[in-house]
Design a protein around this motif. Sequence first.
Motif, PDB file in Angstrom:
ATOM      1  N   ILE A 179      36.198  43.343  58.109  1.00  0.00           N
ATOM      2  CA  ILE A 179      36.387  42.966  56.708  1.00  0.00           C
ATOM      3  C   ILE A 179      37.846  43.127  56.315  1.00  0.00           C
ATOM      4  CG2 ILE A 179      35.814  43.545  54.302  1.00  0.00           C
ATOM      5  CD1 ILE A 179      33.139  44.612  55.356  1.00  0.00           C
ATOM      6  N   SER A 180      38.380  42.125  55.652  1.00  0.00           N
ATOM      7  CA  SER A 180      39.651  42.220  54.935  1.00  0.00           C
ATOM      8  C   SER A 180      39.489  41.330  53.714  1.00  0.00           C
ATOM      9  CB  SER A 180      40.830  41.754  55.797  1.00  0.00           C
ATOM     10  OG  SER A 180      42.046  41.845  55.071  1.00  0.00           O
ATOM     11  N   SER A 181      39.207  41.960  52.564  1.00  0.00           N
ATOM     12  CA  SER A 181      38.753  41.211  51.394  1.00  0.00           C
ATOM     13  C   SER A 181      39.478  41.674  50.139  1.00  0.00           C
ATOM     14  CB  SER A 181      37.240  41.391  51.223  1.00  0.00           C
ATOM     15  OG  SER A 181      36.759  40.732  50.088  1.00  0.00           O
ATOM     16  N   THR A 182      39.998  40.723  49.382  1.00  0.00           N
ATOM     17  CA  THR A 182      40.666  41.005  48.113  1.00  0.00           C
ATOM     18  C   THR A 182      39.783  40.565  46.963  1.00  0.00           C
ATOM     19  OG1 THR A 182      42.878  40.725  49.064  1.00  0.00           O
ATOM     20  CG2 THR A 182      42.696  40.530  46.683  1.00  0.00           C
ATOM     21  N   PHE A 183      39.616  41.458  45.983  1.00  0.00           N
ATOM     22  CA  PHE A 183      38.846  41.160  44.776  1.00  0.00           C
ATOM     23  C   PHE A 183      39.796  41.111  43.584  1.00  0.00           C
ATOM     24  CE2 PHE A 183      36.614  42.760  40.976  1.00  0.00           C
ATOM     25  CZ  PHE A 183      35.585  41.830  40.886  1.00  0.00           C
ATOM     26  N   LEU A 184      39.709  40.031  42.793  1.00  0.00           N
ATOM     27  CA  LEU A 184      40.561  39.857  41.616  1.00  0.00           C
ATOM     28  C   LEU A 184      39.681  39.543  40.409  1.00  0.00           C
ATOM     29  CD1 LEU A 184      43.307  37.555  43.200  1.00  0.00           C
ATOM     30  CD2 LEU A 184      43.494  40.006  42.743  1.00  0.00           C
ATOM     31  N   GLN A 185      39.870  40.307  39.321  1.00  0.00           N
ATOM     32  CA  GLN A 185      39.063  40.097  38.117  1.00  0.00           C
ATOM     33  C   GLN A 185      39.950  40.090  36.867  1.00  0.00           C
ATOM     34  OE1 GLN A 185      36.367  43.227  36.961  1.00  0.00           O
ATOM     35  NE2 GLN A 185      34.890  41.790  36.094  1.00  0.00           N
ATOM     36  N   PRO A 186      40.614  38.970  36.581  1.00  0.00           N
ATOM     37  CA  PRO A 186      41.259  38.856  35.268  1.00  0.00           C
ATOM     38  C   PRO A 186      40.188  38.701  34.191  1.00  0.00           C
ATOM     39  CG  PRO A 186      41.466  36.802  36.478  1.00  0.00           C
ATOM     40  CD  PRO A 186      40.812  37.780  37.411  1.00  0.00           C
ATOM     41  N   PHE A 187      40.422  39.297  33.001  1.00  0.00           N
ATOM     42  CA  PHE A 187      39.384  39.257  31.978  1.00  0.00           C
ATOM     43  C   PHE A 187      40.015  39.214  30.591  1.00  0.00           C
ATOM     44  CE2 PHE A 187      40.108  43.679  33.268  1.00  0.00           C
ATOM     45  CZ  PHE A 187      40.443  44.291  32.069  1.00  0.00           C
TER      46      PHE A 187
END
Length: 264
Positions: A179-187
């Motif tokens: 796994i190499s995973s980026t999570f992005l949550q602009p809100f």
Amino acid sequence: MKPGILFAAAAAAAALPLPAVAQDADLAKKLSNPVASLISVPFQFNYDSGYGPLDGDRAVLNIQPVIPISINDDWNVISRTILPVIWQNDIAGNSGSQFGLGDITQSFFFSPKEPGPGGIVWGAGPVFLLPTATDTMLGSGKWGLGPTAVVLKQDGPWTYGALANHIWSVAGNSDRPDISSTFLQPFISYTTPDAWTFSLNTESTYDWKNDQWAVPINFSVAKLLKFGEQPVSFQVGARYWAEAPENGPNGWGFRAGITFLFPQ
């Protein structure tokens, strides 16, 4: 009226508790802040479809307790847990149905108790992936870790900012993909004086191993109510998958939730 009497009356009024409606709006606004000093226990239900060649579907109940821990006069540690309970059917062709726990994501944000210059609120710390899935098709089979951070500003009724993390797998089943995973949550959200909150965000994930984006765009409406002294927030919303991995979900999805708040 004499100035002294007027001043005393104004001071007495200022000392009165906030009206219940104003208190409810303040609590609703705190829910828009991922590192607010507020114990909350959200139960968030998500439904999506369009998986694989058989148009499989998936329902996930995320249990997401948020617990602030005071470490001194200036700093909190905010514990945020995501425990998914998953039901899915034919998400990988004729793969049948699975039900059980998924992998837990555990984050810790070290955050100042007071906003910084310009009213900026922030937090940063580690995030951990725990292979707690009860079925191989419900989880990664990997232990993971990485950094996480959030930055936001609350300006009047508005809250806007972004949360991000990156997780690398560090151990686990060697037969499962790394796994190499980026999570992005602009809100961004808007809270009304009577404790309605309208929110727009994305919860985008980029899979660096397979060079794939998953980009759901979420819109939701929430209302905070009180049952006796217990504040509870109800949420309903929809999402559209602007981008998804091959054989991933597509089209529209549904979200509903209930959050129990425990003000300190």
